[in-house]
Design an enzyme around this catalytic site. Structure first.
Site, PDB file in Angstrom:
ATOM      1  N   ASP A 209      34.139  36.940  33.911  1.00  0.00           N
ATOM      2  CA  ASP A 209      33.670  36.693  32.628  1.00  0.00           C
ATOM      3  C   ASP A 209      34.601  37.044  31.874  1.00  0.00           C
ATOM      4  O   ASP A 209      35.318  38.486  31.748  1.00  0.00           O
ATOM      5  CB  ASP A 209      32.362  37.399  32.590  1.00  0.00           C
ATOM      6  CG  ASP A 209      31.570  37.505  31.229  1.00  0.00           C
ATOM      7  OD1 ASP A 209      31.268  36.446  30.666  1.00  0.00           O
ATOM      8  OD2 ASP A 209      31.800  38.379  30.185  1.00  0.00           O
ATOM      9  N   GLU A 251      42.468  38.590  51.314  1.00  0.00           N
ATOM     10  CA  GLU A 251      41.942  39.473  52.476  1.00  0.00           C
ATOM     11  C   GLU A 251      40.897  38.919  53.026  1.00  0.00           C
ATOM     12  O   GLU A 251      40.667  39.047  54.506  1.00  0.00           O
ATOM     13  CB  GLU A 251      41.981  41.074  52.237  1.00  0.00           C
ATOM     14  CG  GLU A 251      43.179  41.676  51.779  1.00  0.00           C
ATOM     15  CD  GLU A 251      42.808  43.128  51.173  1.00  0.00           C
ATOM     16  OE1 GLU A 251      41.656  43.548  51.873  1.00  0.00           O
ATOM     17  OE2 GLU A 251      43.375  43.408  50.533  1.00  0.00           O
TER      18      GLU A 251
END
Length: 536
Positions: A209, A251
């Site tokens: 956001d 990851e």
């Protein structure tokens, strides 16, 4: 029809159709009048049948709900109004079993004034380490009675609030949403830990956001007219933050989509470099009027600005902040601008709906990914909310002149019969926002039986897009076409033609009509405000 494509795995986000869920208004599982995760879980088969690849949830975190959940008090807890963390984990798992990934919203610019960090900052006083996580400053004027600078609020009004000890704190949005200080290492570490928290629970991506607002110029200078560098929009230090975030996402094989409102195409593209964000929202397309020359220019500019960094474009017609497509396209001014929103704007809903159907095929034929706001597949119009029922702070902070965003957030209609169009259980509680009296006419069960409905169009379009070679990621080429017509080619002989002109036009030579947004005329020509997918 060509052989089905294999399912996407590693780079699924490059051409995914992602459904935006506004949890409070999607489905109510416990009958209290507010949507929740139980309601979403019960409707997962609907989303699977619709044919979406992923769901993006607006914030479901613990929050006082001053700004629809974008005032977060705890990023690691689900708000009790929506359910529990255990339910969120079950939802993620159940959606995955249906082939639907989950994207969550992260709000890094600010927190709720009920967040433990901010409450500690208020208690600790001026000069404390707790206040260093935010932007506290002494005021200007003889007695510090004036705000520290002149920055305007994103929601109208002031961006500064004074606390009892005399200091002021910064909030680009509401006073209940204090801005974090992203120069502070604890702020950065905390958000990287939050990302890992959700990735470890199976979340496939994060929507960021207000992604360009986090970093502020250290001196918090006034917003000088004509300044080359804005003091809080698109600061260069942001890119180091998103590089560290990308390392975390990599990851887990997760993706990012940023809410980046920037007029400069080159600056925008910097966020999409291979070691930063995967994608960003395309607001120029969202706000563009229903005009062929303007749309073509926006499409060209979008593809051109993404090309140097190899990122896919995203396309969206509407979201939880924007006037619904069927209403906007039925107005004299079909563009969207927050500054021009007003009560009582005349709308030709039949015209807007016809255009919204054509826009659906146009959007889904473009290269890249598509975001679909809940209820757009039903053709929902913007709802007129009685002024005394409006909850959006944009309305109140404008002095009542701005209608706010509640009109696109009204709870969905699921059934023709029963209370509240099937939004919740049979309980007596009215939905948190009032549904219009005619809402049941748009109900899912009714449209499911109508082969000409908006829902049927979206289901068929998403099925064709997923199973037909030529759609999704890749290139496109404009084709020669009459004035007022847009026509472009995708690969494998796929064509999209949209008629914006007043008169019906002949279709180009083709061997198969894959889908039309509305009926052709009696001579097999394409009427105005209608789109088709063809194979040549």
């Amino acid at each position: 029809m060509a052989a089905p494509l294999p399912p996407r795995t590693d780079d699924w986000w490059r051409d995914a159709v992602i459904y935006q869920v506004y949890p409070r208004s999607f489905a109510d599982g416990d009958g209290d009048g507010s949507g929740d995760l139980a309601g979403v879980r019960a409707r997962l088969p609907y989303l699977a049948e619709l044919g979406v690849d992923a769901m993006w949830f607006t914030p479901w975190y613990a929050s006082p709900m001053v700004d629809g959940g974008y005032d977060v008090a705890d990023y690691r807890a689900v708000d009790p109004a929506f359910g529990t963390l255990d339910e969120a984990e079950k939802l993620i798992s159940e959606a995955a079993a249906l082939g639907i990934r989950v994207i969550v919203d992260i709000v890094p610019n600010h927190v709720s004034d009920q967040h433990p960090w901010f409450r500690a900052a208020l208690d600790a006083g001026p000069g404390s380490p707790e206040r260093a996580r935010f932007h506290f400053r002494p005021g200007r004027g003889e007695h510090g009675e004036l705000p520290p600078n002149d920055w305007p609020s994103e929601f109208s009004g002031t961006t500064w609030t004074r606390v009892p000890d005399g200091e002021w704190y910064l909030h680009l949005f509401t006073p209940e949403q204090p801005d974090l200080n992203w120069a502070h290492p604890e702020v950065r570490r905390e958000h990287e830990d939050i990302l890992r928290f959700w990735f470890e629970r199976g979340v496939a991506g994060v929507r960021i956001d207000s992604a360009a607002l986090l970093v502020k110029a250290p001196e918090l200078p006034d917003l000088a007219a004509g300044a080359d560098v804005h003091p809080y929009v698109d600061q260069d230090e942001l890119h180091d933050i998103y590089r560290s975030w990308r390392a975390v996402a990599d990851e887990y094989g997760a993706m990012f989509v940023g809410e980046v409102w920037l007029p400069d195409a080159e600056r925008f593209a910097r966020y999409l470099r291979p070691d930063e964000l995967h994608t960003a929202f395309n607001f120029n397309f969202l706000t563009c009027p229903w005009e062929p020359a303007r749309l073509r220019a926006v499409i060209d500019a979008t593809l051109a600005e993404h090309a140097p960094v190899g990122a896919p474009a995203t396309w969206v017609l509407c979201n939880h902040d924007v006037t619904r497509t069927a209403t906007r396209y039925g107005r004299e001014d079909t563009a969207f601008d927050f500054a021009t929103k007003a009560f009582g704007t005349p709308t030709d809903l039949a015209l807007g709906t016809r255009r919204a159907r054509a826009a659906a095929l146009l959007t889904l034929a473009l290269p890249g990914s598509v975001y679909l706001f809940q209820g757009e597949e039903l053709g929902l119009p913007e709802a007129d909310i009685p002024r005394e029922r409006i909850l959006d702070p944009m309305h109140y902070r404008s002095g009542g002149t701005d209608p706010g965003r509640d009109g696109c957030r009204v709870p969905l209609p699921w059934t023709q019969e029963g209370p509240h169009a099937g939004f919740g259980t049979d309980g007596p509680n009215e939905p948190w926002l009032p549904q219009p009296a005619h809402w049941a006419a748009y109900a899912v069960d009714r449209q499911s039986l109508d082969a000409s409905s908006m829902l049927a169009l979206y289901r068929q379009a998403l099925l064709i897009r997923r199973t037909t070679r030529g759609f999704g990621d890749g290139t496109m080429n404009w084709l020669p076409s009459p004035d007022g017509v847009l026509a472009f080619a995708r690969s494998q002989g796929v064509r999209c033609v949209v008629n914006f002109s007043d008169d019906a036009v002949a279709l180009p030579e083709h061997r198969e009509l894959l889908l039309a947004s509305g009926p052709l005329d009696g001579h097999g020509r394409l009427p105005r405000d209608t789109a088709v997918w063809l194979r040549v």
